[in-house]
Design a protein around this motif. Structure first.
Motif, PDB file in Angstrom:
ATOM      1  N   MET A   1       0.862  -1.185   0.000  1.00 25.91           N
ATOM      2  CA  MET A   1       0.000   0.000   0.000  1.00 25.91           C
ATOM      3  C   MET A   1       0.903   1.240   0.000  1.00 25.91           C
ATOM      4  O   MET A   1       1.884   1.300   0.739  1.00 25.91           O
ATOM      5  N   TYR A   2       0.567   2.228  -0.831  1.00 30.17           N
ATOM      6  CA  TYR A   2       1.381   3.436  -0.899  1.00 30.17           C
ATOM      7  C   TYR A   2       1.177   4.311   0.336  1.00 30.17           C
ATOM      8  O   TYR A   2       0.062   4.516   0.796  1.00 30.17           O
ATOM      9  N   ILE A   3       2.292   4.817   0.846  1.00 32.02           N
ATOM     10  CA  ILE A   3       2.297   5.666   2.042  1.00 32.02           C
ATOM     11  C   ILE A   3       3.045   6.937   1.698  1.00 32.02           C
ATOM     12  O   ILE A   3       4.121   6.892   1.092  1.00 32.02           O
ATOM     13  N   ASP A   4       2.502   8.085   2.097  1.00 34.33           N
ATOM     14  CA  ASP A   4       3.247   9.328   1.897  1.00 34.33           C
ATOM     15  C   ASP A   4       3.735   9.841   3.247  1.00 34.33           C
ATOM     16  O   ASP A   4       3.137   9.588   4.278  1.00 34.33           O
ATOM     17  N   LYS A   5       4.871  10.528   3.201  1.00 29.90           N
ATOM     18  CA  LYS A   5       5.497  11.064   4.418  1.00 29.90           C
ATOM     19  C   LYS A   5       5.193  12.551   4.465  1.00 29.90           C
ATOM     20  O   LYS A   5       5.545  13.293   3.568  1.00 29.90           O
ATOM     21  N   ASN A   6       4.512  12.958   5.532  1.00 30.42           N
ATOM     22  CA  ASN A   6       4.124  14.365   5.626  1.00 30.42           C
ATOM     23  C   ASN A   6       4.848  15.097   6.757  1.00 30.42           C
ATOM     24  O   ASN A   6       4.330  16.033   7.319  1.00 30.42           O
ATOM     25  N   GLY A   7       6.026  14.659   7.073  1.00 29.24           N
ATOM     26  CA  GLY A   7       6.814  15.303   8.125  1.00 29.24           C
ATOM     27  C   GLY A   7       7.246  14.303   9.178  1.00 29.24           C
ATOM     28  O   GLY A   7       6.962  13.108   9.088  1.00 29.24           O
TER      29      GLY A   7
END
Length: 191
Positions: free
Chosen positions: A169-175
């Motif tokens: 599953m794609y995960i984005d890093k927001n900090g």
């Protein structure tokens, strides 16, 4: 010591009704009607229409009239509708209306004449791609645009996110730090 007529599911016998479960079964009923009803409802909730006899060791599948004999009218209606939809999906040329009017039809023109016009609401859809009609584009143009869109989406996702090493599953890093925890509970380092 248990009674010979105890239900093998709920182990109750008092006030329980036992009857033949399927028209195909030859064994004595060892599951009460209440537990058979719950067994059937579990399959209906999972959207499965092949409901096996709940008796341990029996592999017979309950017939439509067996389901009707044990379940409520409401659940039988759900079961019947699901069975119809699954049967209709087996017809290769059948297409549901993409305008969601709730109807469908068999399209005899196949890929040679891909525009399907709903007989109920007149909405157009594409037989080949199983989507609303791609107005102003041939099927070949639609296919090419779809490939470009898919490529652009994958490129964008690769720049802003990473797939979880466990479930993809794609995960984005927001900090924050580089320690990531996926929804599947897998932990990994962003770097």
């Amino acid at each position: 010591m248990s009674n010979l007529y105890d239900c093998t599911f709920c182990f109750e016998d008092e006030g329980r009704d036992f009857r033949k479960i399927t028209s195909k079964c030859v064994h004595r009923a060892v599951v009460c009607t209440e537990c058979v009803r719950k067994h059937i409802e579990t399959y209906i909730e999972k959207q499965l229409v092949e409901v096996p006899c709940p008796t341990n060791g029996c592999t017979k599948i309950m017939e439509r009239h067996d389901i009707k004999n044990f379940t409520t009218d409401k659940n039988f209606e759900i079961y019947d509708s699901l069975a119809f939809k699954l049967a209709i999906h087996k017809i290769p040329d059948f297409r549901w209306c993409k305008a969601l009017c709730g109807t469908g039809q068999i399209h005899l023109g196949k890929d040679e004449t891909p525009i399907v016009i709903c007989q109920t609401c007149n909405a157009k859809s594409c037989y080949t791609h199983k989507v609303s009609w791609h107005e102003g584009q041939t099927c070949e143009q639609y296919e090419e645009n779809k490939k470009q869109t898919d490529f652009a989406t994958k490129d964008y996702l690769s720049r802003i996110s990473k797939p979880c090493p466990n479930c993809s599953m794609y995960i984005d890093k927001n900090g924050g730090c580089n320690h990531m925890t996926c929804k599947c509970s897998y932990e990994f380092c962003w770097l």
